[in-house]
Design an enzyme around this catalytic site. Structure first.
Site, PDB file in Angstrom:
ATOM      1  N   LEU A 181       4.108  10.295  14.872  1.00  0.00           N
ATOM      2  CA  LEU A 181       5.550  10.307  14.630  1.00  0.00           C
ATOM      3  C   LEU A 181       5.931  11.585  13.898  1.00  0.00           C
ATOM      4  O   LEU A 181       5.171  12.110  13.090  1.00  0.00           O
ATOM      5  CB  LEU A 181       5.945   9.087  13.788  1.00  0.00           C
ATOM      6  CG  LEU A 181       5.569   7.737  14.399  1.00  0.00           C
ATOM      7  CD1 LEU A 181       5.847   6.621  13.422  1.00  0.00           C
ATOM      8  CD2 LEU A 181       6.350   7.525  15.702  1.00  0.00           C
TER       9      LEU A 181
ATOM     10  N   ASP B 144      -1.242   8.172  13.764  1.00  0.00           N
ATOM     11  CA  ASP B 144      -0.888   8.576  12.393  1.00  0.00           C
ATOM     12  C   ASP B 144      -1.904   8.116  11.362  1.00  0.00           C
ATOM     13  O   ASP B 144      -1.646   8.168  10.157  1.00  0.00           O
ATOM     14  CB  ASP B 144       0.472   7.995  12.024  1.00  0.00           C
ATOM     15  CG  ASP B 144       1.606   8.674  12.758  1.00  0.00           C
ATOM     16  OD1 ASP B 144       1.764   9.893  12.566  1.00  0.00           O
ATOM     17  OD2 ASP B 144       2.315   7.996  13.523  1.00  0.00           O
TER      18      ASP B 144
ATOM     19  N   GLU C 245      -2.386   7.179   2.975  1.00  0.00           N
ATOM     20  CA  GLU C 245      -1.595   6.831   1.802  1.00  0.00           C
ATOM     21  C   GLU C 245      -0.571   5.743   2.093  1.00  0.00           C
ATOM     22  O   GLU C 245      -0.286   4.892   1.248  1.00  0.00           O
ATOM     23  CB  GLU C 245      -0.864   8.070   1.285  1.00  0.00           C
ATOM     24  CG  GLU C 245       0.070   7.767   0.127  1.00  0.00           C
ATOM     25  CD  GLU C 245       0.957   8.948  -0.227  1.00  0.00           C
ATOM     26  OE1 GLU C 245       1.583   9.508   0.679  1.00  0.00           O
ATOM     27  OE2 GLU C 245       1.000   9.305  -1.407  1.00  0.00           O
ATOM     28  N   ASP C 246      -0.038   5.795   3.311  1.00  0.00           N
ATOM     29  CA  ASP C 246       1.015   4.839   3.622  1.00  0.00           C
ATOM     30  C   ASP C 246       0.509   3.416   3.789  1.00  0.00           C
ATOM     31  O   ASP C 246       1.278   2.470   3.759  1.00  0.00           O
ATOM     32  CB  ASP C 246       1.734   5.268   4.915  1.00  0.00           C
ATOM     33  CG  ASP C 246       2.510   6.557   4.700  1.00  0.00           C
ATOM     34  OD1 ASP C 246       3.054   6.730   3.592  1.00  0.00           O
ATOM     35  OD2 ASP C 246       2.575   7.383   5.633  1.00  0.00           O
TER      36      ASP C 246
ATOM     37  N   ARG D  31       2.339   1.838  13.285  1.00  0.00           N
ATOM     38  CA  ARG D  31       1.348   2.122  12.253  1.00  0.00           C
ATOM     39  C   ARG D  31       0.797   0.865  11.569  1.00  0.00           C
ATOM     40  O   ARG D  31      -0.036   0.960  10.685  1.00  0.00           O
ATOM     41  CB  ARG D  31       1.949   3.062  11.204  1.00  0.00           C
ATOM     42  CG  ARG D  31       2.460   4.367  11.801  1.00  0.00           C
ATOM     43  CD  ARG D  31       2.818   5.344  10.710  1.00  0.00           C
ATOM     44  NE  ARG D  31       1.667   5.640   9.855  1.00  0.00           N
ATOM     45  CZ  ARG D  31       1.747   6.349   8.739  1.00  0.00           C
ATOM     46  NH1 ARG D  31       2.922   6.813   8.338  1.00  0.00           N
ATOM     47  NH2 ARG D  31       0.678   6.582   8.012  1.00  0.00           N
TER      48      ARG D  31
ATOM     49  N   ARG E 280      11.480   3.902   6.103  1.00  0.00           N
ATOM     50  CA  ARG E 280      10.229   3.162   6.239  1.00  0.00           C
ATOM     51  C   ARG E 280      10.047   2.030   5.224  1.00  0.00           C
ATOM     52  O   ARG E 280       9.165   1.207   5.364  1.00  0.00           O
ATOM     53  CB  ARG E 280       9.051   4.137   6.072  1.00  0.00           C
ATOM     54  CG  ARG E 280       9.051   5.272   7.082  1.00  0.00           C
ATOM     55  CD  ARG E 280       8.516   4.790   8.423  1.00  0.00           C
ATOM     56  NE  ARG E 280       8.543   5.835   9.436  1.00  0.00           N
ATOM     57  CZ  ARG E 280       7.584   6.748   9.573  1.00  0.00           C
ATOM     58  NH1 ARG E 280       6.560   6.768   8.741  1.00  0.00           N
ATOM     59  NH2 ARG E 280       7.649   7.636  10.533  1.00  0.00           N
TER      60      ARG E 280
ATOM     61  N   HIS F 194       9.964  10.332   3.231  1.00  0.00           N
ATOM     62  CA  HIS F 194       9.572   9.463   2.138  1.00  0.00           C
ATOM     63  C   HIS F 194      10.089   9.988   0.809  1.00  0.00           C
ATOM     64  O   HIS F 194      10.502  11.136   0.707  1.00  0.00           O
ATOM     65  CB  HIS F 194       8.033   9.384   2.054  1.00  0.00           C
ATOM     66  CG  HIS F 194       7.409   8.592   3.156  1.00  0.00           C
ATOM     67  ND1 HIS F 194       6.281   9.007   3.800  1.00  0.00           N
ATOM     68  CD2 HIS F 194       7.737   7.415   3.715  1.00  0.00           C
ATOM     69  CE1 HIS F 194       5.930   8.108   4.717  1.00  0.00           C
ATOM     70  NE2 HIS F 194       6.813   7.142   4.680  1.00  0.00           N
TER      71      HIS F 194
ATOM     72  N   VAL G  70       3.864  16.951  11.328  1.00  0.00           N
ATOM     73  CA  VAL G  70       4.111  15.541  11.634  1.00  0.00           C
ATOM     74  C   VAL G  70       4.388  14.796  10.320  1.00  0.00           C
ATOM     75  O   VAL G  70       4.016  13.650  10.143  1.00  0.00           O
ATOM     76  CB  VAL G  70       2.933  14.900  12.393  1.00  0.00           C
ATOM     77  CG1 VAL G  70       2.920  15.395  13.826  1.00  0.00           C
ATOM     78  CG2 VAL G  70       1.621  15.218  11.699  1.00  0.00           C
TER      79      VAL G  70
ATOM     80  N   CYS H  77      -0.402  12.398   1.455  1.00  0.00           N
ATOM     81  CA  CYS H  77      -0.483  11.416   2.530  1.00  0.00           C
ATOM     82  C   CYS H  77      -1.896  11.187   3.029  1.00  0.00           C
ATOM     83  O   CYS H  77      -2.202  10.153   3.602  1.00  0.00           O
ATOM     84  CB  CYS H  77       0.363  11.869   3.719  1.00  0.00           C
ATOM     85  SG  CYS H  77       2.101  11.975   3.331  1.00  0.00           S
TER      86      CYS H  77
END
Lengths: 282, 1007
Positions: free
Chosen positions: A28, A70, A75-76, A95, A142, A170, A265, A271
């Site tokens: 993404l 991704d 981290e996400d 994701r 998000r 973010h 990206v 991240c």
């Protein structure tokens, strides 16, 4: 001793994940761009090597999953604070499955796992800024309120304040911690507004380091034995003006890290890893 | 010499000159008799006097319409009082209080009598006047002496008396202790659940105040640092409420359920700063309960950690030999969702605490607990403006807004200008940000009115405790206040820390709940939180630097019409100083505080020997008093409003103005030059007078230094925020502003109430003339300092020119000087005259007229109430002075209206005590504010003038209350209420003068 808020920036482990080839096509991104896969992989390897060799962290590296373009941005998928790991529910549908491997890895590290099962909740770790005393959660594309609530529930010791993210992907797309009580913040208006809100919401006082480029404000701070303050930041080539700002930080080990491909990206420095402070004896 | 003071003052002076010692008393008696006779002629009619305190009752001016009416009722008591006063030798210290009051009364009486005499028989009267004057003088000096001499106890007594008087002779304001003593009543058994779960039973008298019970409990607990704690009762709706220490228990609980729980009320942001282990232990007990019940949420790890410290504190080191404590650990509650895993973890951590003393374990417990984000946050359910459920959290730093567990907003105390509630709505007014121009108000809906009020109270208390150096005076006088007058009455954190630092006793031994082991003192043990202490400031939001920033930014902002000035820096500095000093005088301080706080009235602070001597000279005293001149602007129309926050530079603390009710538009007008008359304090006193005055001032200063502590306290109290509370308790407002504390300042507040409009203040020359005639009793103004204004006023009187100017002058003079009102005997004949007389009053000051009381009536009555009181510390001196001389007041009601249309009655009540009107030195006008508030049919205009003279600052508040309405309004009652409230609002100030001006439309008229 498991004292609260002890040792901000102390890390022993880092969780990373490989770069899938699908990243170039399918990852993404907010702006359509061309990503050089080899370049991205080289950068990532350098990043991991830095954590492992130079900084001495125990690096847990998960293999890339081609079905999860991704997935390198671990981290996400999780928020780790103290001995608790909150497995998130990423805002992007594509994701969601990234969390599985991450959860297993964190569990293996003996962290208390908290899962976000609420179907209405979304949270990307990139929206979570932990200052050492409290959490700020960006409400972004998000991350929603419910996700923030669950995070607050997972980390009851800390105040969790929400901050609207007006621009960027973010919350941490334009800010990060540069040390105990120090927030590195971009100079764009949305970034500054967000900082104001954070300052208002906090019982603590934060110093700020404003850098000209929002993306350059995403840094990784660590406080490591024998190394003291360590800051991983962007390179001079990428953001020459911002780098000058970091040079103001005295007594810091400043380490420029090239991230030119992943940034296309929307992947910033933070991240690409989940940092963990694990008690030796546990 | 110019006589600044009103006629009364002059009279006194004269007396002094004449130096008639014993003779004076005799003369006085004679005079009194005469006065009484004369008085009887007068009737009160429907005068307000029935509502007024005795000392107020002596109307200086009679209504022209019915000259005979006025005096009677009042006079008799007054005369009696006078007699009594005369009886005791002037030097009697113990009687000082009484004397003062009496004196006042006397003076008033005298005036009246004089007036009467004048009207009746001018020739006879005059001599009498002279005598009277002498009496007055004598008395005043006596008073002064007494006051000087009188220290602590006497002062208190005085205050008490004054208060009582202020309240309309009811003893509402008496200190709790006093009340307790007085009323020996039925004894009731109270059950208090302590933090360790045990029950404490104690007997209290049925009428006992909350404080009494609380002290009993603290005594039982052997707790000295008690300011962090409080008692909770459940109201009829099962809501937990804090027991107000200043109110009777019985009236709060409203049921026969005398059950209480002892709890932590203010969670110290840094427990390591507590002085005693026992305090920390109690805090630990509270927190354990908070944690176990889930009120204080924390993570699994934290639960385990806190639990392990609890084990260490209660059971000591982990003993591998003994049966595992796990056997009993599951009987202890550490967390709401406690499980085996947690217990295992607790035990595991417990092992690591080996060697830690119970006190150390407690400290560690607290060091971790205090970091929890919900530590010390008192949550209240509410809804936002859109009806969404939220929680409002009150804590040391401010107000937090939560939605579910998320913090969605935060309002630090410095950002909050006003806190108010109305019905079930709770409002906070927010200081505009750097880029914003206007303040905004945020509203929340509470479940009901009670919750709104409870939240409001908690906010007021938390703000006071954590943000102020000293609590706002509990009962600030507010005129026409209807709302709750609630204020935090205890010590602030700053104060309690100081007090704690003075604790000097061996660490008390106490039993810990489970282990029953005697705790060892932490002394000598490594204290963990050095850093913590450092952080404390920041955590509290009290970080000086921070505050300074914000404050300085807001330095002088005009919000709407309100000006808030913050001086955090000063405040901090003062604070520091205070600490040191406080240390020195710890004990005395708290007492002083209490007495101050409790006793509103101008009690003379303990005068030094010096002061006594100095004060003894009447002249000096007079001058001082005179200095305070506040000019009341007569007409300022004001629209609605009430809030005034003023800040003085001297020290600032955050003040919170508590306003209740209405969020009416607040219009505070910043100083209007016109309105505020700067004390025209006359050029330094004429030669004779001057020296004494100077001496006094010097003395005062000296005192101040000596009693620094006291002063500081005083200062703090002095913040003046004038807020008018309006109506019912359903609404209340609290303004957290920077309070202005006046250091060594005397702050007399004057309030004027006027009924009806002030427009009619024009003075008519005619009356003046009359007055002038009477005045002939010129005073030998020896020591008096002449205020320019006074002079002018005199001139004005004589000339009968510019009524308006005169009026202004008069006002000033009135306030400043206790001018004698000239009794316009003649006035009665024509209303117009009375008005003039009032105006003349100022002139009277200079002139020796005894008549000063004059005023009378004209068509419409206007009441003015002026309260003057001085801040505690400063007060001492000031008070002394005031006592010395009876206040003189002059009031002028003016009506131009020729005869027919309107009837004006002007009645002036003056308190015996005067605040210094004019000092020898001209004061520097520091601030002047005019605030107008409207409610119902009343309009209140408040003028606050602060002047700095020498090292002292004075604050004068004049309130003008205009009550308009048709016949259905009981003006008298309204006025009485207004006066009462004014007293309540400004407890440390005294009411110097009340001028009532009634205007009645006979025919068509302009009001």
């Amino acid at each position: 001793m498991a004292g609260l808020m002890a040792g901000f920036g102390h890390y022993t482990h880092a969780l990373v994940r490989g770069v899938p080839a699908s990243l170039t096509r399918a990852a993404l991104r907010m702006q359509p761009t061309e990503v050089d896969l080899d370049m991205a992989r080289r950068e990532h390897e350098a990043y991991v090597e830095l954590l492992r060799a130079r900084l001495g962290l125990e690096v847990v590296e998960l293999p890339a999953d081609e079905s999860l373009p991704d997935c390198v941005f671990v981290e996400d998928a999780a928020v780790v604070c103290g001995e608790t790991a909150l497995i998130t529910r990423p805002g992007a549908e594509s994701r969601r499955r990234e969390t599985d491997a991450v959860k297993r890895a964190l569990k293996d590290l003996n962290l208390n796992i908290v899962e976000m099962t609420d179907e209405n909740a979304t949270l990307d770790g990139g929206d979570v800024l932990f200052t050492g005393q409290e959490f700020f959660v960006g409400l972004s594309k998000r991350t929603n309120q419910r996700g923030a609530e669950i995070l607050a529930d997972a980390f009851k010791d800390y105040a969790v304040s929400t901050v609207p993210v007006m621009a960027g992907l973010h919350l941490k797309s334009f800010c990060s911690m540069g040390g105990p009580g120090l927030i590195i913040i971009g100079s764009s208006e949305p970034a500054q507004k967000a900082l104001k809100i954070m300052q208002q919401m906090s019982d603590y006082r934060y110093d700020k380091l404003t850098v000209p480029d929002d993306l350059a404000a995403n840094c990784i701070y660590m406080n490591l034995p024998n190394k003291g303050h360590v800051l991983l930041h962007c390179t001079e080539k990428e953001f020459p003006e911002s780098v000058k700002m970091f040079e103001k930080l005295k007594d810091y080990m400043l380490i420029p890290v090239c991230n030119s491909e992943k940034v296309k990206v929307d992947g910033a420095l933070t991240c690409c890893s989940v940092l963990i402070n694990q008690k030796a004896n546990i | 010499m110019t006589t600044e003071a009103g006629s009364k003052t002059e009279v006194k002076e004269k007396a002094e000159e004449s130096a008639a010692g014993p003779d004076q008393s005799e003369q006085a008696k004679q005079e009194h008799q005469e006065g009484e006779n004369a008085v009887r002629e007068e009737k009160e009619g429907k005068g307000i006097s029935r509502y007024l305190p005795t000392w107020f009752k002596k109307p200086k001016s009679q209504s022209q319409t019915s000259p005979t009416k006025e005096v009677q009722p009042t006079e008799e008591p007054a005369s009696k009082a006078t007699k009594e006063e005369e009886g005791p030798s002037p030097d009697v210290n113990g009687h000082a209080e009484e004397v003062e009051e009496k004196e006042e009364v006397k003076s008033e009486q005298v005036k009246e009598t004089e007036a009467e005499t004048h009207s009746n028989t001018s020739a006879d009267t005059e001599p009498a006047k002279g005598e009277r004057v002498e009496e007055v003088e004598e008395q005043s000096p006596e008073e002064a002496k007494e006051t000087k001499e009188g220290e602590g106890a006497e002062e208190e007594k005085k205050e008490g008396q004054v208060e009582a008087e202020g309240n309309g002779q009811t003893s509402v304001f008496q200190s709790p202790l006093r009340v307790v003593r007085k009323t020996k009543m039925k004894v009731i058994v109270c059950h208090v659940t302590l933090l360790d779960g045990t029950d404490f039973t104690c007997e209290v008298e049925k009428r006992a105040k909350g404080q009494f019970l609380f002290f009993k409990v603290c005594e039982h607990l052997n707790l000295l640092e008690k300011d962090y704690f409080g008692l909770i009762y459940k109201d009829n709706h099962e809501q937990k409420c804090w027991l107000d220490p200043t109110k009777e228990i019985k009236r709060q609980i409203r049921s026969n359920n005398w059950q209480f729980t002892f709890n932590v009320k203010f969670y110290p942001p840094d427990p390591s700063l507590l002085t005693e282990d026992i305090t920390r232990y109690l805090l630990c007990l509270q927190l354990r309960e908070d944690v176990a019940s889930g009120r204080l949420p924390c993570s699994f790890v934290t639960h385990a950690l806190l639990g392990s410290y609890t084990l260490q504190a209660e059971f000591g080191d982990y003993e591998p030999d003994q049966p595992r404590p796990l056997d009993f650990i599951n009987q202890l509650t550490f967390a709401p969702n406690q499980n085996k895993e947690m217990e295992e973890k607790i035990l595991e951590l417990h092992k690591s605490h080996r060697g830690m003393t119970p006190a150390q374990a407690d400290l560690q417990f607290l060091e971790n607990a205090k970091k929890l984000s919900m530590y010390g946050v008192d949550l209240h359910h509410a809804k936002d403006s859109e009806g969404v459920d939220i929680m409002l959290g009150v804590c040391a730093n401010g107000l937090l807004v939560y939605k579910d567990r998320l913090r969605i907003n935060r309002f630090a105390w410095p950002k909050i200008l006003k806190i108010s509630y109305k019905r079930n709505n709770f409002y906070i007014k927010i200081r505009p940000g750097e880029t914003e121009q206007f303040e905004s108000t945020v509203g929340f809906k509470l479940q009901n009115h009670r919750s709104a009020k409870r939240l409001w109270k908690v906010c007021v208390e938390n703000h006071s405790f954590f943000r102020l150096n000293a609590p706002e005076p509990p009962n600030k006088a507010r005129f026409l206040t209807l709302g709750s007058k609630f204020r935090y009455s205890g010590r602030t954190q700053a104060q309690t820390r100081l007090a704690s630092s003075l604790i000097d006793r061996p660490a008390p031994s106490f039993d810990r709940t489970s282990s029953k082991r005697i705790s060892r003192s932490l002394d000598g043990a490594p204290v963990i939180s050095v850093t913590a202490a450092g952080r404390d400031g920041a955590e509290n939001g009290r970080d000086p630097h921070l505050e300074l920033h914000s404050d300085s930014k807001s330095g002088l902002r005009v919000h709407g019409d309100t000006i808030y000035v913050r001086h955090s820096n000063l405040m901090l500095e003062d604070h520091d100083k205070t600490q040191e000093e406080v240390l020195k005088h710890q004990a005395s301080i708290s007492q002083l505080k209490r007495s101050f706080m409790e006793a509103p009235p101008p009690s003379p602070p303990q005068p030094n020997q010096w002061e006594k001597r100095l004060t003894s000279s009447p002249a000096t005293a007079t001058r001082v008093q005179q200095q305070h001149v506040v000019s009341v602007s007569q007409t300022e129309a004001a629209s609605a409003e009430n809030t005034i926050s003023e800040t003085k530079e001297p020290e600032k603390m955050t003040e919170i103005e508590i306003e209740e009710t209405v969020v009416i538009q607040e219009v505070s007008k910043a100083t209007k030059a016109g309105l505020v008359t700067v004390p025209p304090s006359p050029p330094p006193p004429p030669a004779a007078a001057a020296p004494p005055a100077e001496q006094e001032t010097q003395q005062q200063e000296v005192k101040v230094q000596e009693e620094v502590v006291t002063v500081e306290e005083t200062q703090q109290r002095k913040q003046e925020s004038v807020s008018s509370e309006s109506e019912s308790e359903e609404e209340a407002e609290y303004h957290p502003d920077v309070p202005v504390s006046l250091c060594q300042t005397q702050i007399p507040e004057e309030k004027e109430e006027e009924e009806e409009e002030e427009e009619e203040e024009d003075v008519e020359p005619e009356k003046e003339v009359e007055e002038q005639v009477s005045p002939p009793v010129a005073l030998p103004a020896l020591a008096e300092v002449s205020h320019p204004e006074d002079e002018t006023s005199q001139e004005g009187v004589c000339r009968k020119e510019d009524a308006d100017e005169n009026k202004e002058q008069e006002h000033e003079t009135e306030e400043s000087t206790d001018d004698v009102m000239v009794t316009p005997d003649e006035a009665p004949d024509s209303p117009l005259l009375s008005e003039e007389t009032e105006k003349t009053a100022p002139s009277e000051e200079k002139e020796p007229r005894v008549n000063g009381e004059a005023l009378l009536v004209e068509v419409d009555p206007r009441p003015q109430v002026i309260c003057c009181s001085e801040p505690p510390v400063v007060k001492t001196e000031m008070v002394t002075i005031s006592d010395t001389f009876a206040a003189q007041k002059t009031e002028i009601a003016t009506k131009e209206v020729p005869i027919v249309h309107t009837e004006t009655k002007t009645i002036t009540y003056e308190a015996a005590q005067l605040d210094g009107n004019g000092d020898g030195e001209p004061g520097v006008l520091m601030t002047a504010q005019t605030i107008t508030s409207e409610s119902l049919c009343t309009t209140t205009t408040t003028h606050i003038t602060k002047t700095l003279k020498g090292g002292l600052s004075e604050t004068r508040i004049e309130k003008r209350i205009v009550i308009t309405g048709d016949c259905d309004i009981d003006h008298d009652q309204a006025l009485a209420q207004a006066i009462k409230e004014a007293k309540e609002q400004h407890p440390d100030m005294s009411v110097t003068r009340v001028v009532v001006h009634k205007e009645t439309e006979l025919a068509e008229e302009e009001d």
